[in-house]
Design an enzyme around this catalytic site. Structure first.
Site, PDB file in Angstrom:
ATOM      1  CE  LYS A 174       0.850   1.220   4.548  1.00 28.38           C
ATOM      2  NZ  LYS A 174       1.612   2.398   4.975  1.00 28.38           N
TER       3      LYS A 174
ATOM      4  CG  ASP B 128      -0.475   0.121   8.154  1.00 30.75           C
ATOM      5  OD1 ASP B 128      -1.220   1.060   8.468  1.00 30.75           O
ATOM      6  OD2 ASP B 128       0.743   0.248   7.906  1.00 30.75           O
TER       7      ASP B 128
END
Ligand code: C5P
Length: 296
Positions: A12, A137
């Site tokens: 990401k 995350d």
């Protein structure tokens, strides 16, 4: 049912990242836009009679039992009463300590893979809870979103439709950054600061890369650049290549830039060269990561 499954664990970037306040427990509340990238580790998980084995190819990730992927398998197996064990094989392509979420994504992939081997015994909302226990995350990667606004510690998510895939260039400096160190540096720098102001985010502004780029940067940039001039230099050279947006990802050290087309991205890679940082050519994803597939 298959005894072995594989899936991609994508990286990401954070298109913006604001650190709002330090909670009493030491964690920080944040507000961020998570963007899934094509760059991915490969994860294969095989059912065994018992226990957890972890093999890693492509990077030195340290002791197996401290690896988030190992801990993810442990949590999931506990949830299914340790009916079986697993052997995990990770092939690392996502750089470590770069702010690209590699360890967190591997962990989310292992939750999905072990749950597939358990015939999806654990419901989706519980998978998200396990993900949040593993790290801030991990829920984004477990959410099945290609773009999401995240707040709280990053575990509260609004999934959003992602703009068309944009070519991306990742610059990886020859040093990593530890996330706790980056948060501590921000705390020290902020002791005199006043709280963050009001903000109204507009869904329209989250629909194109150009408008996302205008929503501001990453709060870590302000403390990392004075401490690491080589990082600032990489960022400024990337900013000079005409990207739609350029950001330090997470708490660094990777810098990610998005471009209008592959030709612009490739010209930027030529201009950057590889003398001062490694480069990875990739793209944003506009579809969620595929679910685990049988290996044969
Ligand atoms: O959640 P994760 O394991 O990724 O966090 C690693 C460390 O980064 C935490 O122990 C904490 O020091 C810091 N952190 C934080 N606030 C967040 C996320 C991480 O202070 N929202």
């Amino acid at each position: 049912m298959s005894d072995s499954v594989r899936l991609a664990a994508h990286a990401k970037m954070n298109a913006f990242l604001r650190v709002l306040a330090r909670e009493t427990g030491g964690y920080h509340t944040i507000e961020t836009l998570f963007v899934l990238l094509e760059l991915a580790d490969e994860v294969v998980v095989e059912r065994t009679g018992g226990g957890i084995a972890l093999e890693v190819t492509g990077a030195d990730t340290g002791p197996a039992e401290q690896n988030l992927a190992w801990r993810a398998a442990d949590l999931l197996l506990q949830a299914v009463r340790r009916r079986f064990g697993v052997r995990i094989h990770l092939t690392k392509h996502i750089p470590l300590r770069a702010g690209l979420g590699g360890g967190s994504s591997d962990a989310a992939a292992v939750l999905a893979a072990v749950n597939a081997l358990a015939d999806h015994a654990v419901p989706r909302h519980e998978i998200l809870q396990l993900a949040a226990r593993l790290g801030s995350d991990v829920p984004f990667f477990a959410s099945g979103a290609a773009l999401a606004l995240g707040w709280g510690r990053g575990e509260r998510l609004l999934r959003l439709p992602a703009p068309a895939a944009a070519p991306a260039l990742i610059a990886v400096p020859p040093f990593g950054i530890s996330t706790p160190d980056a948060y501590s540096a921000l705390d020290r720098a902020r002791q005199q600061d006043s709280p963050r102001g009001a903000l109204a985010l507009d869904q329209e502004a989250l629909s194109t890369w150009g408008s996302i780029g205008r929503l501001g940067g990453n709060d870590f940039e302000g403390v990392l650049f004075p401490a690491a001039p080589r990082l600032r230099e990489v960022f400024e050279r990337m900013a000079g290549t005409g990207p739609l947006l350029v950001r330090v990802s997470g708490s660094g050290s990777a810098v990610v830039a998005l471009y209008r087309g592959a030709a612009d991205r490739d010209a930027a890679a030529e201009a950057m060269g590889t003398g001062r940082q490694a480069l990875i050519r990739t793209a944003t994803r506009n579809a969620p990561a595929p679910s685990p597939q049988p290996t044969s």
